[in-house]
Motif scaffolding. Structure first.
Motif, PDB file in Angstrom:
ATOM      1  N   GLU A   1       0.870  -1.189   0.000  1.00 61.15           N
ATOM      2  CA  GLU A   1       0.000   0.000   0.000  1.00 61.15           C
ATOM      3  C   GLU A   1       0.893   1.221   0.000  1.00 61.15           C
ATOM      4  OE1 GLU A   1      -3.373   0.327   2.832  1.00 61.15           O
ATOM      5  OE2 GLU A   1      -3.152   2.498   2.534  1.00 61.15           O
TER       6      GLU A   1
ATOM      7  N   HIS B   1      -4.769  -1.417   6.712  1.00 66.36           N
ATOM      8  CA  HIS B   1      -5.034  -0.955   8.070  1.00 66.36           C
ATOM      9  C   HIS B   1      -5.681  -2.049   8.928  1.00 66.36           C
ATOM     10  CE1 HIS B   1      -5.376   2.318   4.996  1.00 66.36           C
ATOM     11  NE2 HIS B   1      -4.285   2.641   5.646  1.00 66.36           N
TER      12      HIS B   1
ATOM     13  N   ASP C   1       2.244   2.068   3.835  1.00 66.81           N
ATOM     14  CA  ASP C   1       1.412   3.236   3.536  1.00 66.81           C
ATOM     15  C   ASP C   1       2.296   4.468   3.327  1.00 66.81           C
ATOM     16  OD1 ASP C   1      -0.976   4.429   2.873  1.00 66.81           O
ATOM     17  OD2 ASP C   1      -1.918   4.173   4.824  1.00 66.81           O
TER      18      ASP C   1
ATOM     19  N   HIS D   1       2.207   4.684  -1.998  1.00 68.21           N
ATOM     20  CA  HIS D   1       1.539   5.620  -2.905  1.00 68.21           C
ATOM     21  C   HIS D   1       2.476   6.588  -3.610  1.00 68.21           C
ATOM     22  CE1 HIS D   1      -2.097   4.061  -1.160  1.00 68.21           C
ATOM     23  NE2 HIS D   1      -1.782   4.499   0.039  1.00 68.21           N
TER      24      HIS D   1
ATOM     25  N   HIS E   1      -9.077   0.735  -1.098  1.00 71.59           N
ATOM     26  CA  HIS E   1      -8.320   1.726  -0.316  1.00 71.59           C
ATOM     27  C   HIS E   1      -9.246   2.854   0.148  1.00 71.59           C
ATOM     28  CE1 HIS E   1      -5.604   5.134   0.412  1.00 71.59           C
ATOM     29  NE2 HIS E   1      -4.739   4.206   0.777  1.00 71.59           N
TER      30      HIS E   1
END
Ligand code: GRE
Ligand code: ZN
Length: 323
Positions: free
Chosen positions: A8, A218, A285, A10, A164
């Motif tokens: 995850e 998460h 993340d 970005h 997401h």
């Protein structure tokens, strides 16, 4: 652990970077912006320093999902996917990709997904929650019948998708009025994304496509913690729910869960007890979270080395069919 896979992670392009500014305090915005736009400098340095071999990259949030005009959404998705493909080509051992998709036009989204998987070698797609379609106050969730053909295409490609977070439209969610600190990653992301995931899980989508796999970040957006109660209540009366099985069954056969932005051992252990170590995968993340925080926690948390290898790397190798 040295050769972790994180999924995850970005990036942004010029056309989407503005969407992330509301999530940064003014004093950290320049750094976050630079980290989102960067591929080859800080990003790879941080991966090297904290033991991530491969990052599967995705566009920031909400980006394409927040563009009501379908033609513009199609254009921005294609541009972002082309930028990502170029970076993957430059660093094929360090980056993979999830496609951004213009869900405003399900046919166009299916075509873009096919292009990204079959021509660009992407590992699936990532959607930032619901899409605004036509006007900015219209929200569309993906259990809507208009996506039937899209899901058939997605399932046939045999790649997972990542559900997401994005924020709900605050004009439609008065509960956050006067308590804006609860929006975004504090709480609203998990509520919004958890409900969207539950809609998909209970819609019959995974009866029609039993091989389809959904990834939640998460630690599952709260779902594992509450799944017993969800099924316990629905066992007393299904209230029109159209799927064939219990929601927990789909959670254990069609969902994978990542550690993104939730670096907490009791939460990991509880999730392992609920879904098993084979359905949990490491993620950071980045750049909203630090590789340092994720790795310092994960590399030493009290699980077996066997489970650490599965969660840190092997489960992702299996799920994505990596070399
Ligand atoms: C994310 O996309 O993961 C994200 C945001 C904004 C704040 C925190 C965060 O888009 O994790
Ligand atoms: Zn994220």
């Amino acid at each position: 652990m040295k050769n972790k896979i994180a999924l995850e992670e970005h990036f942004a392009i010029d056309l989407t970077i503005g969407d992330s500014q509301v999530y940064a305090r003014p004093e950290v915005w320049q750094t976050l912006k630079s980290n989102l736009l960067d591929f080859e400098q800080q990003r790879i340095e941080q991966m090297d320093e904290w033991g991530t071999e491969l990052s599967i990259l995705s566009l920031n949030s909400p980006a394409v999902q927040g563009i009501p005009d379908a033609r513009r959404a199609i254009d921005v998705a294609r541009r972002a996917n082309d930028v990502l493909a170029e970076q993957i080509a430059r660093h094929p051992t360090r980056f993979g990709g999830f496609a951004a998709l213009p869900m405003q036009d399900p046919q166009a989204a299916a075509r873009e997904l096919e292009r990204c998987v079959t021509q660009l070698g992407f590992h699936g797609f990532l959607v930032n929650g619901f899409s605004q379609v036509g006007d900015e106050n219209t929200v569309v969730y993906y259990d809507d019948p208009r996506f039937a053909d899209f899901w058939a295409v997605a399932a046939a490609l045999k790649k997972p998708f990542y559900m997401h977070p994005r924020d709900p439209l605050l004009g439609r969610e008065p509960i956050y009025e006067g308590a804006h600190w609860l929006t975004g990653p504090t709480w609203a992301f998990a509520v919004e994304t958890g409900i969207h995931a539950l809609r998909l899980l209970s819609s019959g989508l995974f009866d029609r496509h039993p091989e389809l796999q959904m990834i939640l970040g998460h630690f599952g957006e709260g779902i594992p913690f509450n799944i017993w109660r969800v099924d316990h209540i629905l066992r007393k009366g299904r209230r029109g729910m159209p799927c064939d099985r219990e929601i927990g069954d789909y959670l254990r056969s069609n969902v994978h869960i990542t550690t993104s932005g939730n670096f907490r051992t009791p939460t990991l252990l509880s999730t392992m007890l609920e879904v098993g170590a084979d359905r949990i995968m490491y993620s950071v993340d980045y750049p909203f979270e630090k590789h340092e925080d994720a790795a310092r926690w994960f590399d030493r948390c009290e699980i077996s080395e066997n489970d650490r290898r599965k969660i840190g790397r092997d489960n992702a190798v299996k799920l994505f069919g990596l070399k």
